[in-house]
Design an enzyme around this catalytic site. Structure first.
Site, short mmCIF file in Angstrom:
data_model
loop_
_atom_site.label_atom_id
_atom_site.label_comp_id
_atom_site.label_asym_id
_atom_site.label_seq_id
_atom_site.Cartn_x
_atom_site.Cartn_y
_atom_site.Cartn_z
N ASP A 91 42.77 -1.33 -7.19
CA ASP A 91 43.41 -2.63 -7.47
C ASP A 91 42.41 -3.77 -7.63
O ASP A 91 41.25 -3.68 -7.22
CB ASP A 91 44.32 -3.01 -6.30
N ASP A 92 42.94 -4.87 -8.15
CA ASP A 92 42.33 -6.22 -8.12
C ASP A 92 41.24 -6.42 -9.16
O ASP A 92 40.68 -7.51 -9.25
CB ASP A 92 41.77 -6.57 -6.75
N HIS A 141 49.07 -5.88 -12.14
CA HIS A 141 48.95 -6.37 -10.75
C HIS A 141 49.10 -7.89 -10.70
O HIS A 141 48.50 -8.54 -9.85
CB HIS A 141 47.61 -5.92 -10.18
N HIS A 145 47.27 -12.55 -9.00
CA HIS A 145 47.41 -11.94 -7.68
C HIS A 145 48.36 -12.76 -6.80
O HIS A 145 48.11 -13.03 -5.63
CB HIS A 145 46.06 -11.79 -7.00
N HIS A 235 40.10 -0.67 -3.91
CA HIS A 235 39.91 -1.87 -4.72
C HIS A 235 38.56 -1.83 -5.44
O HIS A 235 37.57 -1.38 -4.87
CB HIS A 235 39.97 -3.13 -3.84
#
Length: 286
Positions: A91-92, A141, A145, A235
């Site tokens: 993620d991210d 995503h 965020h 991540h």
């Protein structure tokens, strides 16, 4: 005249054969799946054993699998326990180390699913391009965020759609998978995802790598938490991710040593679809 008719008939036959060979007989739903309804992102190259790359036919099957799962649940946190499959999710990103993540995964022939924060593409879009070229599965995503339950329904829609359209602008299908930041969502999120035909993907195992607990701790949490159908959270953006990058080869080695096959989330949904009884994670993954 008879000779001319014969030649004409031969020409018609050749045209028909060419049309069939080039896919002229495909259904409209298949064409939609190939052009904008796929679950993974790649150029459709021939897959090799253990490779992340999949064909257009794979995209179609995976997209249909996502639609089937959406028919009985709006989110998943794991596959079923029937098969020894594990999905690595990241993620991210993209971030400054994303190209290294991609190179490591490709070298180890390990599939993964990346969930993209739209604003990261302002600086690090080379990472998304690498993910697409490698054929990894790509999910949404949000654009910035955002913590979705704190937003109005229209703001949630914008947060989700803005990132999806930016991902789509890189020439890949509109994402069918979505990961809510921190796993937080509400009824408005579910309604928005339904309109976009997206499935929310949570996780079974949170490595806690975003707190930088050390490479060894990340490895142990990923491997010790793995079960059949596990979705593992890591991540590649949102901070210094050198520990996660360093942990990745050992995680892959130890999971395989325990007999687990690594798959993307779309592959898991296709091969080993989950139960409709899914529990939300208790951790607060970023």
């Amino acid at each position: 005249m008879a000779l001319g008719a014969g030649v004409l008939g031969l020409v018609v036959l050749v045209v028909v054969v060419i049309a069939v060979a080039s896919g002229g007989g495909s259904s409209s739903s298949d064409n939609q799946a190939a052009s904008g309804d796929g679950a993974s992102s790649s150029g459709g190259s021939k897959a090799k054993p253990g490779d992340a790359r999949v064909t257009t036919a794979d995209y179609r099957r995976e997209s249909r699998a996502i639609s089937r799962v959406l028919g009985f649940t709006p989110f998943v946190a794991r596959g079923s326990p029937r098969k020894k499959e594990v999905a690595l999710t990241i993620d991210d990103g993209p971030g400054p180390l994303t190209p290294e993540f991609v190179r490591t995964l490709r070298r180890l022939r390990a599939p993964a699913t990346f969930f993209i924060v739209g604003q990261q593409l302002n600086t690090f879009d080379a990472g998304l391009k690498d993910e697409i070229k490698a054929g990894f599965a790509i999910g949404d995503h949000t654009e910035q965020h955002q913590n979705l339950p704190t937003l109005s329904p229209s703001q949630q829609n914008k947060a989700i759609q803005d990132a999806a359209l930016r991902i789509r602008s890189y020439g890949v299908p509109y994402p069918r998978l979505f990961r809510p930041p921190s796993g937080a969502f509400n009824a408005a999120t579910v309604a928005t995802l339904r309109r976009h035909r997206m499935l929310a993907v949570l996780w079974t195992v949170d490595t806690g790598d975003f707190t930088r607990p050390g490479t060894g701790a990340i490895v142990d949490r990923a491997v010790n938490g793995a079960r059949n159908g596990a979705i593992i959270l890591m991540h590649d953006g949102g901070g210094d991710r050198r520990q996660t990058l360093a942990a990745l080869p050992e995680i892959i080695r130890r999971l395989r040593a325990r007999g687990y096959q690594l798959v993307t989330v779309p592959q898991m949904l296709l091969h080993d679809p989950p139960s409709g009884q899914q529990a939300r994670p208790t951790s607060n993954g970023a």
